[in-house]
Motif scaffolding. Structure first.
Motif, PDB file in Angstrom:
ATOM      1  N   LEU A 182       0.831  -1.202   0.000  1.00 24.87           N
ATOM      2  CA  LEU A 182       0.000   0.000   0.000  1.00 24.87           C
ATOM      3  C   LEU A 182       0.862   1.248   0.000  1.00 24.87           C
ATOM      4  O   LEU A 182       1.715   1.427   0.875  1.00 24.87           O
ATOM      5  CB  LEU A 182      -0.905   0.004   1.248  1.00 24.87           C
ATOM      6  N   LEU A 183       0.647   2.139  -0.974  1.00 22.27           N
ATOM      7  CA  LEU A 183       1.307   3.439  -0.977  1.00 22.27           C
ATOM      8  C   LEU A 183       0.560   4.332   0.000  1.00 22.27           C
ATOM      9  O   LEU A 183      -0.557   4.783  -0.267  1.00 22.27           O
ATOM     10  CB  LEU A 183       1.293   4.053  -2.385  1.00 22.27           C
ATOM     11  N   LEU A 184       1.176   4.556   1.173  1.00 21.14           N
ATOM     12  CA  LEU A 184       0.512   5.248   2.277  1.00 21.14           C
ATOM     13  C   LEU A 184       1.056   6.663   2.407  1.00 21.14           C
ATOM     14  O   LEU A 184       2.191   6.871   2.840  1.00 21.14           O
ATOM     15  CB  LEU A 184       0.728   4.473   3.583  1.00 21.14           C
ATOM     16  N   SER A 185       0.236   7.637   2.034  1.00 15.43           N
ATOM     17  CA  SER A 185       0.604   9.040   2.218  1.00 15.43           C
ATOM     18  C   SER A 185       0.021   9.511   3.544  1.00 15.43           C
ATOM     19  O   SER A 185      -0.528   8.723   4.314  1.00 15.43           O
ATOM     20  CB  SER A 185       0.047   9.884   1.065  1.00 15.43           C
ATOM     21  N   GLY A 186       0.107  10.797   3.799  1.00 11.52           N
ATOM     22  CA  GLY A 186      -0.511  11.332   5.007  1.00 11.52           C
ATOM     23  C   GLY A 186      -1.908  11.851   4.774  1.00 11.52           C
ATOM     24  O   GLY A 186      -2.488  12.498   5.646  1.00 11.52           O
ATOM     25  N   GLY A 187      -2.485  11.570   3.592  1.00 12.07           N
ATOM     26  CA  GLY A 187      -3.806  12.098   3.257  1.00 12.07           C
ATOM     27  C   GLY A 187      -4.951  11.229   3.743  1.00 12.07           C
ATOM     28  O   GLY A 187      -4.774  10.262   4.482  1.00 12.07           O
ATOM     29  N   ILE A 188      -6.124  11.565   3.279  1.00 13.70           N
ATOM     30  CA  ILE A 188      -7.347  10.876   3.706  1.00 13.70           C
ATOM     31  C   ILE A 188      -7.528   9.559   2.961  1.00 13.70           C
ATOM     32  O   ILE A 188      -8.000   8.567   3.527  1.00 13.70           O
ATOM     33  CB  ILE A 188      -8.577  11.788   3.477  1.00 13.70           C
ATOM     34  N   ASP A 189      -7.140   9.522   1.685  1.00 13.04           N
ATOM     35  CA  ASP A 189      -7.547   8.429   0.805  1.00 13.04           C
ATOM     36  C   ASP A 189      -6.803   7.116   1.033  1.00 13.04           C
ATOM     37  O   ASP A 189      -7.412   6.054   1.120  1.00 13.04           O
ATOM     38  CB  ASP A 189      -7.368   8.846  -0.662  1.00 13.04           C
ATOM     39  N   SER A 190      -5.475   7.170   1.113  1.00 12.81           N
ATOM     40  CA  SER A 190      -4.718   5.916   1.112  1.00 12.81           C
ATOM     41  C   SER A 190      -4.984   5.030   2.334  1.00 12.81           C
ATOM     42  O   SER A 190      -5.048   3.804   2.181  1.00 12.81           O
ATOM     43  CB  SER A 190      -3.224   6.185   0.938  1.00 12.81           C
ATOM     44  N   PRO A 191      -5.174   5.578   3.551  1.00 10.82           N
ATOM     45  CA  PRO A 191      -5.526   4.670   4.657  1.00 10.82           C
ATOM     46  C   PRO A 191      -6.861   3.960   4.422  1.00 10.82           C
ATOM     47  O   PRO A 191      -7.010   2.789   4.774  1.00 10.82           O
ATOM     48  CB  PRO A 191      -5.603   5.601   5.879  1.00 10.82           C
ATOM     49  N   VAL A 192      -7.799   4.670   3.807  1.00 11.44           N
ATOM     50  CA  VAL A 192      -9.096   4.051   3.509  1.00 11.44           C
ATOM     51  C   VAL A 192      -8.926   2.948   2.469  1.00 11.44           C
ATOM     52  O   VAL A 192      -9.526   1.869   2.576  1.00 11.44           O
ATOM     53  CB  VAL A 192     -10.121   5.102   3.032  1.00 11.44           C
ATOM     54  N   ALA A 193      -8.080   3.193   1.465  1.00 12.64           N
ATOM     55  CA  ALA A 193      -7.809   2.164   0.457  1.00 12.64           C
ATOM     56  C   ALA A 193      -7.199   0.925   1.110  1.00 12.64           C
ATOM     57  O   ALA A 193      -7.571  -0.211   0.778  1.00 12.64           O
ATOM     58  CB  ALA A 193      -6.866   2.714  -0.617  1.00 12.64           C
ATOM     59  N   GLY A 194      -6.264   1.140   2.046  1.00 11.31           N
ATOM     60  CA  GLY A 194      -5.668   0.011   2.753  1.00 11.31           C
ATOM     61  C   GLY A 194      -6.697  -0.763   3.539  1.00 11.31           C
ATOM     62  O   GLY A 194      -6.702  -2.004   3.535  1.00 11.31           O
ATOM     63  N   TYR A 195      -7.570  -0.044   4.226  1.00 14.99           N
ATOM     64  CA  TYR A 195      -8.644  -0.692   4.988  1.00 14.99           C
ATOM     65  C   TYR A 195      -9.529  -1.533   4.062  1.00 14.99           C
ATOM     66  O   TYR A 195      -9.848  -2.687   4.372  1.00 14.99           O
ATOM     67  CB  TYR A 195      -9.478   0.378   5.693  1.00 14.99           C
ATOM     68  N   MET A 196      -9.925  -0.952   2.938  1.00 15.73           N
ATOM     69  CA  MET A 196     -10.850  -1.636   2.030  1.00 15.73           C
ATOM     70  C   MET A 196     -10.251  -2.916   1.458  1.00 15.73           C
ATOM     71  O   MET A 196     -10.934  -3.935   1.329  1.00 15.73           O
ATOM     72  CB  MET A 196     -11.261  -0.697   0.892  1.00 15.73           C
ATOM     73  N   ILE A 197      -8.959  -2.887   1.116  1.00 10.14           N
ATOM     74  CA  ILE A 197      -8.349  -4.073   0.512  1.00 10.14           C
ATOM     75  C   ILE A 197      -8.027  -5.116   1.577  1.00 10.14           C
ATOM     76  O   ILE A 197      -8.128  -6.325   1.346  1.00 10.14           O
ATOM     77  CB  ILE A 197      -7.115  -3.695  -0.332  1.00 10.14           C
ATOM     78  N   ALA A 198      -7.669  -4.663   2.802  1.00  2.18           N
ATOM     79  CA  ALA A 198      -7.452  -5.609   3.895  1.00  2.18           C
ATOM     80  C   ALA A 198      -8.757  -6.301   4.270  1.00  2.18           C
ATOM     81  O   ALA A 198      -8.760  -7.471   4.673  1.00  2.18           O
ATOM     82  CB  ALA A 198      -6.862  -4.890   5.106  1.00  2.18           C
ATOM     83  N   LYS A 199      -9.855  -5.589   4.120  1.00  5.03           N
ATOM     84  CA  LYS A 199     -11.173  -6.175   4.420  1.00  5.03           C
ATOM     85  C   LYS A 199     -11.489  -7.356   3.517  1.00  5.03           C
ATOM     86  O   LYS A 199     -12.283  -8.230   3.871  1.00  5.03           O
ATOM     87  CB  LYS A 199     -12.251  -5.091   4.275  1.00  5.03           C
ATOM     88  N   ARG A 200     -10.859  -7.419   2.360  1.00  8.94           N
ATOM     89  CA  ARG A 200     -11.064  -8.555   1.463  1.00  8.94           C
ATOM     90  C   ARG A 200     -10.056  -9.668   1.726  1.00  8.94           C
ATOM     91  O   ARG A 200      -9.941 -10.606   0.946  1.00  8.94           O
ATOM     92  CB  ARG A 200     -10.965  -8.116  -0.006  1.00  8.94           C
ATOM     93  N   GLY A 201      -9.308  -9.562   2.831  1.00  8.46           N
ATOM     94  CA  GLY A 201      -8.428 -10.646   3.240  1.00  8.46           C
ATOM     95  C   GLY A 201      -6.965 -10.455   2.908  1.00  8.46           C
ATOM     96  O   GLY A 201      -6.161 -11.364   3.132  1.00  8.46           O
ATOM     97  N   MET A 202      -6.598  -9.292   2.381  1.00  7.25           N
ATOM     98  CA  MET A 202      -5.209  -9.088   1.962  1.00  7.25           C
ATOM     99  C   MET A 202      -4.340  -8.616   3.120  1.00  7.25           C
ATOM    100  O   MET A 202      -4.708  -7.711   3.858  1.00  7.25           O
ATOM    101  CB  MET A 202      -5.149  -8.070   0.820  1.00  7.25           C
ATOM    102  N   THR A 203      -3.178  -9.231   3.267  1.00  5.22           N
ATOM    103  CA  THR A 203      -2.156  -8.767   4.207  1.00  5.22           C
ATOM    104  C   THR A 203      -1.501  -7.523   3.623  1.00  5.22           C
ATOM    105  O   THR A 203      -1.248  -7.455   2.422  1.00  5.22           O
ATOM    106  CB  THR A 203      -1.095  -9.860   4.415  1.00  5.22           C
ATOM    107  N   LEU A 204      -1.231  -6.529   4.468  1.00  7.35           N
ATOM    108  CA  LEU A 204      -0.667  -5.273   3.984  1.00  7.35           C
ATOM    109  C   LEU A 204       0.784  -5.088   4.384  1.00  7.35           C
ATOM    110  O   LEU A 204       1.186  -5.387   5.510  1.00  7.35           O
ATOM    111  CB  LEU A 204      -1.462  -4.086   4.546  1.00  7.35           C
TER     112      LEU A 204
END
Length: 388
Positions: A182-204
């Motif tokens: 996950l490309l994690l910036s300090g913004g609003i979007d990337s943490p949400v993207a990480g959450y959404m993909i981890a919710k489908r079972g992906m290790t981050l």
């Protein structure tokens, strides 16, 4: 149990029951993730049919246990209840204790122990009748009651009694769908993207780019905090930190100003792919949403995708609008940290008029002025890894 009551936390899972012959694999990973979430708290987890029961813990830790297991992906619902002997008097005593004084109610019984002398309807009728006698201000409403009181009669001579069902994180257990970077910036979007993909079972694995000294250490600390919040859902993760300061300086000196963001994104993607290879990650995950900013047009995404050769790039938020992303950020607890006013690397050397629809051939021509491999090697040599 000799009449003793014991606090328990009942956990029900989501899609695991659909997995057929592979169900055991998913259940074991789910169990491991529950254990990780409860690390440091004395407890036991039993796995009766169709649910998990956390027990043998200090009652003072009940709220903490409920909060932790609710965040585990794969959890459908959670209830705090009491374990008693599968005896009608003990079941009724507990129902009487948790029932309201007035309003409407219904009793809902699950009888897993088919040897129990009463069936579910008979338990409902007897417990409900006794409750009406004990609390005359109550009334039965089987269609839309104010309160549902649950009795779950198990196969081991015990019964679980509870009211209230709290929604869990949902999704699939982390670790059942590969690993992503996950490309994690300090913004609003990337943490949400990480959450959404981890919710489908992906290790981050998380990758953060910084531009010290143009950005300060507070910007980095902000990202570390976002990664910590995400780790509460994933059972821990690695945060890779890479400096792109020299890359940005070279782009600024040798390339057209309007291509600054486009070229930087291409370097980020190259670095991400190489770290995928090193860490075993199988894809790159970004927080891009189509059309949200200048670099997130389809042409911009095409330009950055073009340098990634061996792994897919996943964009869980590609069809979300900003309002939806903000709502999810608030829900998962990242929003307040994301809006702290510390700038990330993408704000450094920001062009007045960034390229909105980059032409790939022109981008590649501009990039030819740079020592791409040398810059990549330099950036990767300074990589730091934090375990969160």
């Amino acid at each position: 149990m000799n009449g003793q009551r014991e606090k328990v936390v009942i956990v029900r899972y989501c899609e695991i029951h659909l997995k057929g012959k592979n169900r055991g694999y998913f259940e074991q990973i789910f169990m491991n993730n529950l254990e990780k979430a409860l690390a440091g708290i004395r407890h036991e987890i039993r796995r009766p049919s169709g649910r998990y029961v956390v027990e043998n813990f200090d009652a003072d830790m009940t709220d903490e246990i409920e909060e932790r297991v609710r965040k585990v992906f794969g959890v459908h619902t959670v209830s705090v209840g009491t374990k008693v002997r599968a005896d009608m008097d003990e079941i009724f005593d507990e129902i009487l204790r948790i029932a309201p004084e007035k309003g409407t109610f219904k009793i809902e019984t699950n009888r897993a122990d088919k040897h129990f002398p009463l069936d579910s309807m008979q338990v409902n009728a007897q417990i409900g009748g006794r409750l009406l006698n004990a609390k005359p201000a109550l009334k039965v409403d089987v269609h839309a009651p104010d309160t549902v009181l649950h009795v779950d009669i198990r196969e081991n001579g015990t019964a679980l009694v509870f009211k209230g069902i709290v929604k869990g994180a949902g999704g699939m257990p982390v670790g059942t769908a590969g690993k992503g970077m996950l490309l994690l910036s300090g913004g609003i979007d990337s943490p949400v993207a990480g959450y959404m993909i981890a919710k489908r079972g992906m290790t981050l694995e998380c990758l953060h780019f910084h531009s010290y000294p143009y950005t300060n250490m507070q910007a980095r600390e902000k990202v570390e905090e976002l990664a910590r919040i995400l780790s509460g859902y994933t059972g821990g993760l690695n945060l890779h930190v890479v400096s792109v300061t020299h890359i940005q300086e070279e782009i600024h000196k040798k390339c057209p100003e309007e291509m600054m963001i486009t070229l930087l994104r291409r370097f980020m993607m190259r670095i991400a792919e190489r770290l995928c290879e090193a860490s075993g990650a199988q894809c790159i995950v970004t927080g891009e949403s189509l059309g949200q900013v200048a670099s997130q047009t389809i042409e911009g995404m095409t330009s950055s995708n073009a340098v990634v050769k061996n792994v897919p790039v996943l964009r869980p938020l590609v069809g979300f609008d900003k309002t939806e992303i903000i709502e999810k950020a608030r829900e998962i607890g990242t929003y307040e940290t994301s809006v702290l006013p510390y700038e990330d690397c993408c704000t450094v050397f920001l062009p007045k008029h960034p390229l909105i629809r980059p032409d790939l051939a022109k981008v590649e021509k501009a990039e030819s002025a740079l020592d791409v491999e040398g810059l990549l090697a330099e950036a990767l040599s300074g990589e730091e890894i934090l375990r969160l």
